[in-house]
Design an enzyme around this catalytic site. Structure first.
Site, PDB file in Angstrom:
ATOM      1  N   ASP A  83       0.840  -1.188   0.000  1.00 21.78           N
ATOM      2  CA  ASP A  83       0.000   0.000   0.000  1.00 21.78           C
ATOM      3  C   ASP A  83       0.885   1.252   0.000  1.00 21.78           C
ATOM      4  OD1 ASP A  83      -2.345   1.548   0.186  1.00 21.78           O
ATOM      5  OD2 ASP A  83      -2.247   1.587   2.380  1.00 21.78           O
ATOM      6  N   HIS A  84       0.713   2.097  -0.983  1.00 19.20           N
ATOM      7  CA  HIS A  84       1.434   3.376  -1.095  1.00 19.20           C
ATOM      8  C   HIS A  84       2.963   3.203  -1.071  1.00 19.20           C
ATOM      9  CE1 HIS A  84      -2.007   6.036  -1.064  1.00 19.20           C
ATOM     10  NE2 HIS A  84      -2.524   5.318  -0.092  1.00 19.20           N
ATOM     11  N   GLU A 135      -1.702   5.583  -8.600  1.00 17.20           N
ATOM     12  CA  GLU A 135      -2.640   6.617  -8.159  1.00 17.20           C
ATOM     13  C   GLU A 135      -2.510   7.846  -9.041  1.00 17.20           C
ATOM     14  OE1 GLU A 135      -3.436   9.304  -4.167  1.00 17.20           O
ATOM     15  OE2 GLU A 135      -3.036   7.159  -3.930  1.00 17.20           O
ATOM     16  N   HIS A 181      -7.372  10.388   3.506  1.00 17.34           N
ATOM     17  CA  HIS A 181      -6.813   9.450   4.480  1.00 17.34           C
ATOM     18  C   HIS A 181      -6.981   9.974   5.907  1.00 17.34           C
ATOM     19  CE1 HIS A 181      -4.914   6.731   1.616  1.00 17.34           C
ATOM     20  NE2 HIS A 181      -4.484   7.778   0.948  1.00 17.34           N
ATOM     21  N   GLY A 210      -8.788   5.669   1.523  1.00 21.23           N
ATOM     22  CA  GLY A 210      -9.347   6.513   2.563  1.00 21.23           C
ATOM     23  C   GLY A 210     -10.802   6.243   2.866  1.00 21.23           C
ATOM     24  N   SER A 212     -12.216   4.873   5.380  1.00 21.14           N
ATOM     25  CA  SER A 212     -12.639   4.990   6.782  1.00 21.14           C
ATOM     26  C   SER A 212     -13.508   6.216   7.002  1.00 21.14           C
ATOM     27  CB  SER A 212     -11.416   5.042   7.712  1.00 21.14           C
ATOM     28  OG  SER A 212     -10.728   3.809   7.706  1.00 21.14           O
ATOM     29  N   ASN A 231      -9.897   0.527   0.181  1.00 19.92           N
ATOM     30  CA  ASN A 231      -8.872   0.451   1.217  1.00 19.92           C
ATOM     31  C   ASN A 231      -9.399   0.955   2.559  1.00 19.92           C
ATOM     32  OD1 ASN A 231      -7.373  -0.086  -1.103  1.00 19.92           O
ATOM     33  ND2 ASN A 231      -5.606   1.080  -0.395  1.00 19.92           N
TER      34      ASN A 231
END
Length: 305
Positions: A83-84, A135, A181, A210, A212, A231
């Protein structure tokens, strides 16, 4: 038993059947266990992902070994995703460590430079059958002080998405559509029409970071508009920590790490289960094509698609 697989078949199946695969960040053994346990209970494909920060905490090779061992015994498809990854070298390190999916995040770079480095990561990963996510646009790392005008400037432009995918041959694309995020409250405003516009123009699966901070109804609408991978990290950290607090609130003198980490794992598992159901992925494991890490399988999948 399902072996560790790539994200290739998962995301293509999600796009075909109209759901999203959950991609959940793990920072230690218990988090990884809780994620896989949740996926098995929901009979869903799952992506266990490790960020560069998470790898620095738990160790890159160590986290890879943990997740690979869990996947080897799992009854559902499990992918190990970076991730990232913010540079070429780290992506290659993860490739060497046995990750079955990579992400190069060049979103802070100019378009041409993002294309150049993404293309190099794709070239290396595809040589061994590993798919790559990239991205385009920018998903803010910290929601503090971000205005609506800022978000509009960050959002992915559909015409640029077309050019980016064509020039990089990337396998999935993380887009900026109002998501952020590290949001602890579900108040992100998602541009559903932008998702639809990008989905109409590019063939690769789309990714929402992001999540959440995204309201549940917006998550569902985003999936209907074309999002195939979602994610989740901050909300998992929150659930995990709340599980630990619950044990210490009941007994502040607890010293048995198995008690509070076990409770944290259980709390995280239930959070992941809820997300899997929200994403429409429950029960989808049986229909997911396995795409192991080998060039021949990767090529065959491309031909079928």
């Amino acid at each position: 038993m399902m072996s560790l697989v790539t994200t290739k078949g998962m995301l293509l199946d999600a796009r075909k059947r109209g759901y999203a695969v959950g991609a959940f960040n793990a920072n230690n053994l218990e988090m990884a266990q809780g994620i896989v346990m949740a996926a098995e209970k929901e009979n869903a494909p799952v992506i266990v992902q490790v960020s560069q920060g998470g790898a620095e905490h738990g160790g890159l090779e160590e986290m890879a070994a943990i997740i690979r061992s869990l996947a080897a015994k799992a009854s559902v498809p499990v992918a190990l995703h970076l991730d990232h990854g913010v540079d070429f070298v780290y992506n290659i390190r993860c490739l060497r460590a046995g990750f079955t999916s990579l992400m190069y995040d060049g979103s802070k770079l100019e378009f041409a430079e993002n294309v150049r480095i993404t293309r190099e990561v794709v070239k290396a990963a595809h040589a061994v059958g590993v798919p790559v996510e990239a991205e385009l646009g920018r998903v803010p790392k910290d929601p503090t002080g971000i205005t609506l005008e800022d978000l509009k400037e960050y959002m992915t432009k559909p015409e640029e998405a077309v050019a980016f995918v064509e020039q990089t041959n990337v396998d999935s694309l993380a887009i900026a559509v109002g998501n952020m995020h590290k949001m602890k409250i579900k108040e992100a405003k998602i541009d559903i029409e932008r998702i639809k516009a990008i989905r109409e123009r590019v063939a690769v699966p789309l990714v929402l970071h992001g999540a959440s901070g995204v309201p549940d109804e917006a998550v569902v609408a985003a999936i209907q508009a074309g999002i195939c991978k979602i994610n989740v990290h901050t909300q998992l950290n929150k659930s995990f920590t709340e599980g630990i607090h619950e044990v210490f609130n009941a007994d502040p003198k607890t010293v048995d790490v198995r008690k509070y980490l076990g409770k944290a794992r259980e709390a995280l598992m239930e959070e992941v289960r809820a997300k899997i159901r929200l994403f429409g992925a429950s029960g989808k494991a049986p229909g997911v094509p396995e795409v192991p890490v080998e060039p021949e399988a990767y090529i065959q999948q491309d031909i079928v698609e």
